[in-house]
Design an enzyme around this catalytic site. Structure first.
Site, PDB file in Angstrom:
ATOM      1  N   ARG A 261     -17.676  13.416 -32.979  1.00  0.00           N
ATOM      2  CA  ARG A 261     -17.609  12.118 -33.663  1.00  0.00           C
ATOM      3  C   ARG A 261     -17.213  12.323 -35.121  1.00  0.00           C
ATOM      4  NH1 ARG A 261     -22.976   8.960 -31.176  1.00  0.00           N
ATOM      5  NH2 ARG A 261     -22.402   9.307 -28.987  1.00  0.00           N
ATOM      6  N   ARG A 276     -27.056  14.343 -37.913  1.00  0.00           N
ATOM      7  CA  ARG A 276     -25.780  13.618 -37.794  1.00  0.00           C
ATOM      8  C   ARG A 276     -24.635  14.609 -37.977  1.00  0.00           C
ATOM      9  NH1 ARG A 276     -25.204   8.289 -37.645  1.00  0.00           N
ATOM     10  NH2 ARG A 276     -27.289   7.982 -38.474  1.00  0.00           N
ATOM     11  N   GLU A 348     -34.027   7.601 -34.043  1.00  0.00           N
ATOM     12  CA  GLU A 348     -33.408   7.414 -32.725  1.00  0.00           C
ATOM     13  C   GLU A 348     -33.042   8.752 -32.087  1.00  0.00           C
ATOM     14  OE1 GLU A 348     -29.138   6.222 -30.867  1.00  0.00           O
ATOM     15  OE2 GLU A 348     -29.641   5.359 -32.825  1.00  0.00           O
ATOM     16  N   SER A 351     -30.135   6.053 -26.841  1.00  0.00           N
ATOM     17  CA  SER A 351     -29.876   4.628 -26.596  1.00  0.00           C
ATOM     18  C   SER A 351     -29.541   4.474 -25.123  1.00  0.00           C
ATOM     19  CB  SER A 351     -28.708   4.117 -27.445  1.00  0.00           C
ATOM     20  OG  SER A 351     -29.097   3.886 -28.772  1.00  0.00           O
ATOM     21  N   ARG A 391     -30.838  16.563 -31.696  1.00  0.00           N
ATOM     22  CA  ARG A 391     -31.945  15.755 -32.227  1.00  0.00           C
ATOM     23  C   ARG A 391     -33.265  16.122 -31.559  1.00  0.00           C
ATOM     24  NH1 ARG A 391     -30.093   9.787 -34.289  1.00  0.00           N
ATOM     25  NH2 ARG A 391     -28.199  10.481 -35.353  1.00  0.00           N
TER      26      ARG A 391
END
Length: 426
Positions: A261, A276, A348, A351, A391
């Site tokens: 990403r 991130r 988070e 999701s 994560r």
């Protein structure tokens, strides 16, 4: 993608759904194009029908030896032959225009999704585990990891910012987490392990709902392919342009892949550590099902992801996202947030979204009753992380840290660690 028939039937409801997501009304613009398209289609059909009639009449005139009448009819056919291609070109242009307009619009939120414009509107629906107490001040993962084999400077020299190099037992712990997650999802939850391409074409990215809106978030190669931002893209597109037998559903698929990403919209956010990154690994879960199966598959996927957190001894909470905080393709999303003692906050880690038939329409993926010719509609799709490996590594480091800077390895990972039960500073 949206169903134009539903939009025609109730444009006010369509715009109300967009408004819940903070998006301006679009039905007027779309329906104006639709009206023009349908008018052109009607004209084309009328001309084609007239041409067919004329061909029959020309034959009859020639049979009667009516040369003048046949010539007049043939002249009209010639005029139609010249006019029809221009109308067909207009039809193609308007069809492309309406597809482009619909492709830019997000999925509409489900009725039971709470209203809200950002994360402040999200609702805690479940909490699990006890937040750990320490006899010392817990520190953030990057400080601990730097003593255990995390080398951000080496990563920066090789690739730049937002990349990581892990060494020794820390790298093994990272690998162990991914393998453990994959084993649990395939062995306990019925997801079929799948090896997928990391480079995909534009149609696949569009089908998953990441194009055209999110192109800046993706890495594109010189030959027009895209590096996957999540295995959701290739896994979901395995059924593109297919008609599946209803009794073969649900399909449950999983893959452990690197993900890429650009993080174009995250300047200044989580610049330290492993949270991130431009490149990370993730175990993705995807379900392909009928509309009637979707709610049960959503619950099943949530349970599959939460099981990993529970077995690793990580406190977490389940959040129901509000209408303005969901992803583009989702109609309903739950986020799982894991507790990070070093930050003193939930973050988070997964999701899990029900996309309805939004992706199914974009992929032209349908289902039918076995033995019947016609389809019953578009498949429904769901996706979620089960989990993001990096994560999860962060959460393990922070929740299982000890006063001397070492980290306890959760019991369920011991078999993957070759006898290592604790990571200790070099």
């Amino acid at each position: 993608m949206h169903d134009i028939k539903s939009l025609r039937a109730d444009p006010a409801a369509f715009d109300a759904g967009l408004a819940r997501r903070g998006v301006a009304a679009a039905s007027g613009r779309v329906l104006a194009i639709d009206t023009a398209l349908r008018q052109v289609q009607t004209e084309v059909q009328a001309m084609l029908a007239r041409r067919n009639d004329l061909s029959r009449d020309i034959g009859a005139a020639k049979a009667r030896k009516d040369d003048a009448g046949a010539a007049a009819l043939m002249a009209e056919v010639a005029r139609l032959k010249d006019a029809i291609p221009a109308l067909e070109a207009s039809e193609r242009a308007l069809s492309a225009e309406i597809d482009a307009a619909l492709a830019e619009l997000p999925n509409l939120p489900a009725a039971d999704v709470p209203d809200g414009l950002d994360e402040t509107g999200n609702i805690v629906v479940k909490s699990h585990g006890t937040i750990p107490e320490f006899a010392f001040k817990p520190v953030e993962h990057d400080i601990i990891a730097a003593r255990l084999g995390y080398d951000p400077d080496a990563a920066a020299r090789i690739a730049g910012a937002r990349f990581a190099v892990l060494k020794g037992p820390l790298a093994r712990l990272h690998r162990a987490l991914g393998q453990y997650m994959l084993d649990v999802q395939t062995g306990a939850h019925g997801y079929a392990e799948t090896a997928v391409p990391l480079l995909v074409n534009e149609r696949a990215v569009f089908g998953a709902g990441q194009l055209p809106k999110f192109e800046e978030d993706l890495f594109k190669t010189s030959d027009g392919r895209y590096l996957i931002s999540t295995a959701e893209v290739p896994l979901t597109n395995l059924v593109r342009e297919s008609i599946l037998d209803e009794d073969s559903l649900p399909l449950r698929l999983t893959a452990l892949t690197p993900c890429f990403r650009s993080e174009a919209g995250s300047a200044g956010r989580d610049t330290r550590g492993l949270i991130r990154q431009h490149q990370f690994e993730k175990v993705e879960l995807v379900a392909i099902c009928t509309p009637d199966q979707a709610a049960a598959e959503h619950d099943h996927m949530l349970g599959a992801a939460e099981a990993i957190l529970e077995q690793l001894g990580l406190p977490y909470r389940r959040m129901l996202l509000c209408s303005g905080d969901m992803g583009f393709a989702a109609k309903k999303t739950f986020d799982l947030e894991v507790w990070l003692p070093g930050q003193g906050a939930y973050r988070e880690i997964s999701s899990i979204s029900d996309c309805g038939d939004f992706q199914g329409r974009r992929m032209a993926a349908r289902y039918r009753t076995r033995g019947e010719k016609g389809s019953k509609g578009f498949v429904n799709t769901l996706n979620g992380s089960g989990l993001a490996v990096g994560r999860t590594l962060v959460a393990v480091i922070e929740n299982h840290q000890q006063a001397d800077g070492s980290v306890r390895v959760p019991q369920v990972l011991h078999a993957y660690m070759g006898g290592i039960t604790e990571l200790t500073p070099a």
